[in-house]
Design a protein around this motif. Sequence first.
Motif, short mmCIF file in Angstrom:
data_model
loop_
_atom_site.label_atom_id
_atom_site.label_comp_id
_atom_site.label_asym_id
_atom_site.label_seq_id
_atom_site.Cartn_x
_atom_site.Cartn_y
_atom_site.Cartn_z
N GLN A 146 54.07 43.01 33.85
CA GLN A 146 53.19 41.76 33.62
C GLN A 146 51.73 42.36 33.93
O GLN A 146 50.77 41.75 33.12
CB GLN A 146 53.75 40.82 34.62
N HIS A 147 51.52 42.90 35.02
CA HIS A 147 49.90 43.49 35.09
C HIS A 147 49.60 44.35 33.89
O HIS A 147 48.57 44.08 33.36
CB HIS A 147 50.32 44.32 36.62
N ALA A 148 50.30 45.10 33.54
CA ALA A 148 50.04 46.29 32.49
C ALA A 148 49.83 45.42 31.25
O ALA A 148 48.62 45.45 30.52
CB ALA A 148 51.30 47.17 32.25
N SER A 155 48.76 42.46 30.97
CA SER A 155 47.32 41.80 31.35
C SER A 155 46.36 42.49 30.84
O SER A 155 45.31 42.18 30.37
CB SER A 155 47.35 41.08 32.75
N GLU A 156 46.27 43.77 31.37
CA GLU A 156 45.21 44.74 31.11
C GLU A 156 44.98 44.79 29.76
O GLU A 156 43.80 44.92 28.98
CB GLU A 156 45.52 46.17 31.44
N VAL A 157 46.22 44.92 29.02
CA VAL A 157 46.17 45.04 27.41
C VAL A 157 45.60 44.03 26.68
O VAL A 157 44.80 43.95 25.72
CB VAL A 157 47.33 45.92 26.86
N ALA A 204 38.35 38.40 40.58
CA ALA A 204 39.63 38.03 41.19
C ALA A 204 40.62 39.05 41.08
O ALA A 204 41.49 39.05 42.16
CB ALA A 204 39.98 36.82 40.20
N ALA A 205 40.46 39.68 39.85
CA ALA A 205 41.60 40.79 39.73
C ALA A 205 41.46 42.01 40.78
O ALA A 205 42.36 42.42 41.22
CB ALA A 205 41.46 41.65 38.32
N ILE A 206 40.10 41.97 41.10
CA ILE A 206 39.87 43.23 42.23
C ILE A 206 40.41 42.93 43.54
O ILE A 206 40.98 43.58 44.24
CB ILE A 206 38.28 43.63 42.21
N ASN A 237 42.97 40.95 44.21
CA ASN A 237 44.43 41.28 44.01
C ASN A 237 44.83 42.48 44.08
O ASN A 237 45.74 43.14 44.79
CB ASN A 237 44.68 40.56 42.75
N GLN A 238 43.84 43.46 43.57
CA GLN A 238 44.23 44.79 43.43
C GLN A 238 43.85 45.49 44.41
O GLN A 238 44.48 46.55 44.89
CB GLN A 238 43.63 45.51 42.01
N VAL A 239 43.06 45.26 45.02
CA VAL A 239 42.55 45.98 46.50
C VAL A 239 43.69 45.69 47.36
O VAL A 239 44.24 46.64 48.36
CB VAL A 239 41.12 45.39 47.13
N GLU A 265 37.73 52.66 39.34
CA GLU A 265 37.16 52.04 37.90
C GLU A 265 36.66 50.74 37.83
O GLU A 265 35.67 50.57 36.96
CB GLU A 265 38.19 52.36 36.81
N GLU A 266 37.22 49.62 38.49
CA GLU A 266 36.92 48.21 38.38
C GLU A 266 35.35 47.98 38.70
O GLU A 266 34.97 47.07 38.55
CB GLU A 266 37.83 47.67 39.19
N SER A 267 34.97 49.26 39.67
CA SER A 267 33.74 48.73 40.50
C SER A 267 32.73 48.43 39.62
O SER A 267 31.83 47.42 39.90
CB SER A 267 33.19 49.77 41.45
FE LIG Z 1 43.34 44.78 36.34
#
Ligand SMILES: [Fe+2]
Lengths: 95, 315
Positions: free
Chosen positions: B43-45, B47-49, B134-136, B138-140, B160-162
Amino acid sequence: MSTEKLELFEVFIRSKRGLDHRHIGSLHAEDHEQALEYARDCYTRRSEGVSLWVVKSGDIVASQEDDSESFYDPSDDKPYRHATYYKLPDEVNNM
Amino acid sequence: MKTDNNTEREALFQQRVDNEEKIEPKDWMPDEYRKNLIRQISQHAHSEVIGMQPEGNWITRAPSLRRKAVLLAKVQDEGGHGLYLYSSAETLGISRAEMIEALQSGKAKYASIFNYPTLSWGDIGAIGWLVDGAAICNQVSLQRTSYGPYARGMVRICKEESFHQRQGYEIMLVLAQGNEEQKRMAQDSLNRWWWPSLMMFGPHDSESAHSAKSMKWKIKRETNDDLRQKFIDQTIPQIEFLKLDYPDPEIKWNEERGHYDSGELDWEEFYAVIKGDGHCNRERIQHHVKAHEEGEWVRQALHAYNEKKRAQKAA
Ligand SMILES: [Fe+2]
Ligand SMILES: [Fe+2]
Ligand SMILES: [Fe+2]
């Protein structure tokens, strides 16, 4: 078949759960199973790791350092891929 | 395996998780854990795409060459994030083709925020700032997830998100300090993206179907509501700095809680978008299918070229 020229294997080791496997060295072996056992004997005598990978050296395709200009060059003129490129005021700079 | 007994295996597994040790692909794991992970990572993958589409919409219309190069680089990163995540899901025994099929047939979900349209350039600023923000958050938190390949993927992605969030905020800053029309654009984008961004954290903890197990197995490290609150608290000062109005009239500092209070989300909208009735659901999937089908000749050409090379070598 010659018994002198065994195949070359590259050895990768995961030193701790949660970490990536890292290249640690190479060895000669008859096949994958033997390579794995040798790797255990050679590279993990002092509990260096929890998991080993062995890969035939010939199966590794590598880029050459000489190619680096054409291979990696574009990165240098794309500083906007780095967070530091964006100058934000102190109040919001913790972003 | 040392033991054939599933309860013993499960106890060992849980002990590892409790000790903050990572679970690695070849380890025994409960079927439910595996399934849960495949669902969440794929689901995360996806979302990225899929997330490349709303932003990709503005690449050709970015207001300057600099903005265009930045946006291209960001969208390119998101494609890479999809790749890292698909690969880490593949270590659990599902194939890329199965995951793509589940996405295209609607069986698998992706973050519903990407079913909202990008109507103005301000939306590109708001997405980088709020959606990536928001994604960051969650991802952190997921850098400490219990599954090794997922955790390592998150570390790479966070690095890479930074720049994603900073470039978005920079766009907002320029608009908010611009003329009246630009300020209006910034405010409008903030108003439209605020609520869907908060919804990215998922339903309330009390409503979340997967939360309890996911916490016990440390797939998730913080609950939906905690992460949402963290995001709200860190974002409100950023809104104030832009001198924009709050997108929610109920936002207010609560001294006692040490957090900002805010209004309730429109959960009816949330579930409607998840079920497929957002503005762009159909368009997003159709576009994905189209891109996939239009890429078929490339895959065929690669294959044919390989065959030819192999034949040459054999000759
Ligand atoms: Fe993401
Ligand atoms: Fe991403
Ligand atoms: Fe991003």
